[in-house]
Design an enzyme around this catalytic site. Structure first.
Site, short mmCIF file in Angstrom:
data_model
loop_
_atom_site.label_atom_id
_atom_site.label_comp_id
_atom_site.label_asym_id
_atom_site.label_seq_id
_atom_site.Cartn_x
_atom_site.Cartn_y
_atom_site.Cartn_z
N ASN A 153 4.43 -4.79 -3.11
CA ASN A 153 2.97 -4.77 -2.57
C ASN A 153 1.89 -5.55 -3.35
OD1 ASN A 153 4.27 -3.14 -4.90
ND2 ASN A 153 1.89 -2.70 -5.56
N GLY A 202 1.07 7.37 4.27
CA GLY A 202 0.13 7.25 5.44
C GLY A 202 -0.91 6.46 5.55
N HIS A 203 -1.60 6.35 4.12
CA HIS A 203 -2.73 5.51 4.00
C HIS A 203 -2.75 4.14 3.90
CE1 HIS A 203 -3.07 4.46 -0.35
NE2 HIS A 203 -1.98 5.30 -0.70
N CYS A 326 -8.18 -5.82 -16.77
CA CYS A 326 -8.98 -5.33 -17.98
C CYS A 326 -9.75 -4.18 -17.70
CB CYS A 326 -9.95 -6.49 -18.12
SG CYS A 326 -9.30 -8.11 -18.45
C1 LIG Z 1 0.78 2.43 -2.15
C2 LIG Z 1 2.21 2.51 -2.77
C3 LIG Z 1 2.95 3.58 -3.22
C4 LIG Z 1 2.12 4.73 -3.62
O1 LIG Z 1 1.75 5.50 -2.27
P1 LIG Z 1 0.65 6.80 -2.40
O2 LIG Z 1 0.63 7.41 -0.94
O3 LIG Z 1 -0.63 6.08 -2.76
O4 LIG Z 1 1.07 7.53 -3.39
C5 LIG Z 1 4.16 3.37 -3.26
N1 LIG Z 1 4.88 2.40 -3.37
C6 LIG Z 1 4.36 1.14 -2.81
C7 LIG Z 1 5.27 -0.02 -2.75
C8 LIG Z 1 2.92 1.11 -2.66
O5 LIG Z 1 2.30 0.06 -2.16
#
Ligand SMILES: *Cc1c(COP(=O)(O)O)cnc(C)c1O
Length: 387
Positions: A153, A202-203, A326
Site C-alpha cells: 500500500n 470495498g473502499h 508525527c
Molecule cells: C486499506 C488496506 C487494508 C485495510 O482495509 P480496510 O477495509 O480499511 O479494513 C488492508 N491491507 C491493505 C494492503 C490496505 O491497503
C-alpha cells in the site's frame, strides 16, 4: 487554490456514481432482512448472491468461496487467526510473512506470537520485493500459513504471487494474500495464481468503507472470527450490510473491466509524474519500477519533513500521504520504508501520491508544477538542508 487534486487513492477512494446508484434502493426500498421470508427479504438475499457472483467472477473463484466481511482488516484477521486456530490443532504453529505487510496482518501476527506461534518475517530487498525462493527456504514441517501481500500500500511493489503460491502448493502449506491494493489494478485469478485465501476491501475500489470480502478456497476450513447467526453459511455472523455488499459487487465488476487499458493509461501518468519529480535535487523513488501498481508514486526528499510537505501540498489543493507519522502519535516513520533500508530521516521525508483512472493529465501537470517550489520552500527553512 488553483485546482483540487486527490492523489491519495491508496488510502481510500470516492464512491462512484454507478456504485451509489446500485446501492440506494437497498437502503430505503429493499431494506428487508435477507434472512426473512417475505419478498423484500428474499429480494435482499438474491441481491447478495448476485454480488457474491460478481466478486467470484472478478477473482476466478466460485461464489461458494466468497465471504463478505466488514473490510480488508477483518478479512486479514479472519484468514490468519482462523487458519492459525485450525492448524494449531494439527500441531502447526509457524507462520511466514514479510516485514512490510499492512498492520492488519503484522499486528495480527504479533498477537499470535504472544499466543505461542512462531512468526518468520521475510525481509524485502531494497527495491521492495520478496522472492518465492525466500518462502521455500522458510517453510518448515510445522508451517501453518504463509501470508504475503499482493501489492504494498505504500510503495506499490507487486510480489511474485503465482510463484509464491506454487511453492506453498508444493509444500502443502496454506497461502493467504492481502490483495486489498491489487484488486482492480492487477489481473487476478486465484486458481491460476495458486492462492488459497485472498482479502479485499470495498473502499479502495470505489465502494463504501466498511465492506470487504475473503476468498477461501474450497476445502480450507477456518475457525470463525465472528460467531452468532447463520449468515454467510454459518461462517460469519451478523445481518448482512446489503447496500454495501451490492456496492462492492458493482465496484469490483467495474474495476476489473478492461483492466489492461486502465493499467496502460494510469501507469503512463504515473511514469510522467515520477520522471518529473526525480528532476528535483536529492530525491529518491521508493520501491522498484518494474512490478509496481500503476497508480503509485512514492518519493523521499532529503531534508524535508513529510507532514510539513503534506500541509503545504494541501494548501495548494493536493491530497497525498507520507510515511512520516508525527501526528499519529508515533515518532517512528513507516515500517515499510524502514524495511526498504531507508534511514529514519529519509523515511520521514517521504511522499506517496496514489492516482487512478479519475486523475487527468492536467492534474499531473499541476502536481509537477507545484511540487518543486514547495520542496524548495521547505528546504529553505530546514536546518538539515545544506545549501
Ligand atoms: C486499506 C488496506 C487494508 C485495510 O482495509 P480496510 O477495509 O480499511 O479494513 C488492508 N491491507 C491493505 C494492503 C490496505 O491497503
Amino acid at each position: 487554490m488553483e485546482r483540487f487534486v486527490y492523489a491519495d487513492n491508496a488510502a481510500t477512494t470516492k464512491v462512484s456514481d454507478r456504485v451509489l446508484a446500485a446501492m440506494t434502493p437497498f437502503l430505503q426500498q429493499n431494506y428487508g432482512n435477507p434472512s426473512s421470508i417475505y419478498s423484500i427479504g428474499r429480494e435482499s438475499k438474491k441481491t447478495i448472491e448476485e454480488a457474491r457472483e460478481k466478486v467470484s467472477v472478478a477473482l476466478g473463484a466460485s461464489p461458494a468461496e466468497i465471504y463478505f466481511t466488514s473490510g480488508g482488516s477483518e478479512a486479514d484477521n479472519w484468514a490468519i487467526k482462523g487458519a492459525a486456530a485450525t492448524q494449531a490443532k494439527k500441531g502447526k504453529k509457524h507462520i511466514i510473512t514479510t516485514n512490510f505487510e499492512h498492520h492488519a496482518v503484522l499486528h495480527t501476527c504479533e498477537k499470535l506470537a504472544r499466543d505461542g506461534f512462531e512468526i518468520t518475517y521475510l525481509p524485502i530487498n531494497d527495491e521492495g520485493y520478496i522472492t518465492a525462493e525466500q518462502v521455500r527456504e522458510a517453510i518448515r514441517p510445522d508451517t501453518a500459513l504463509v501470508t504475503i501481500m499482493y501489492a504494498n500500500n505504500e510503495i506499490g511493489t507487486i510480489q511474485p504471487i503465482k510463484e509464491i503460491g506454487k511453492v506453498c502448493r508444493e509444500a502443502k502449506v496454506w497461502f493467504h494474500t492481502d490483495a486489498v491494493q491489487a484488486v482492480g489494478h492487477v489481473e487476478i485469478n486465484v486458481q491460476d495464481q495458486n492462492i488459497d485465501m485472498l482479502s479485499l476491501s470495498g473502499h479502495k475500489i470505489h465502494a463504501p468503507k466498511g465492506v470487504g470480502a475473503l476468498y477461501i478456497k474450497k476445502g480450507i476450513v477456518l475457525q470463525n472470527l465472528i460467531d452468532g447467526g447463520g449468515q454467510e453459511r454459518g461462517k460469519r455472523a451478523g445481518t448482512e450490510n446489503i447496500a454495501s455488499i451490492v456496492g462492492l459487487g458493482q465496484a469490483i465488476s467495474d474495476c476489473t473491466q478492461d483492466i489492461e487499458t486502465k493499467i496502460k493509461h494510469v501507469s503512463a501518468m504515473r511514469d510522467r509524474l515520477i520522471e518529473n519529480a526525480l528532476k528535483i535535487p536529492q530525491v529518491r523513488l521508493n520501491g522498484g519500477l518494474q512490478n509496481r501498481l500503476c497508480g503509485n508514486a512514492n518519493l523521499s526528499f532529503t531534508a524535508v519533513e513529510g507532514e510539513a510537505l503534506l500541509l503545504l501540498l494541501d494548501m495548494n489543493g493536493i491530497c497525498g500521504s507520507s510515511g512520516s507519522a508525527c501526528t499519529s502519535g508515533s515518532l517512528d516513520p513507516s515500517h515499510v520504508l524502514l524495511a526498504l533500508g531507508l534511514p529514519h530521516e529519509t523515511a520521514h521525508g517521504s511522499l506517496r501520491l496514489s492516482i487512478n483512472e479519475e486523475t487527468s493529465d492536467e492534474d499531473i501537470d499541476y502536481i509537477i508544477k507545484t511540487l518543486p517550489p514547495v520542496i524548495e520552500r521547505l528546504r529553505a527553512m530546514s536546518p538539515l538542508w545544506d545549501k
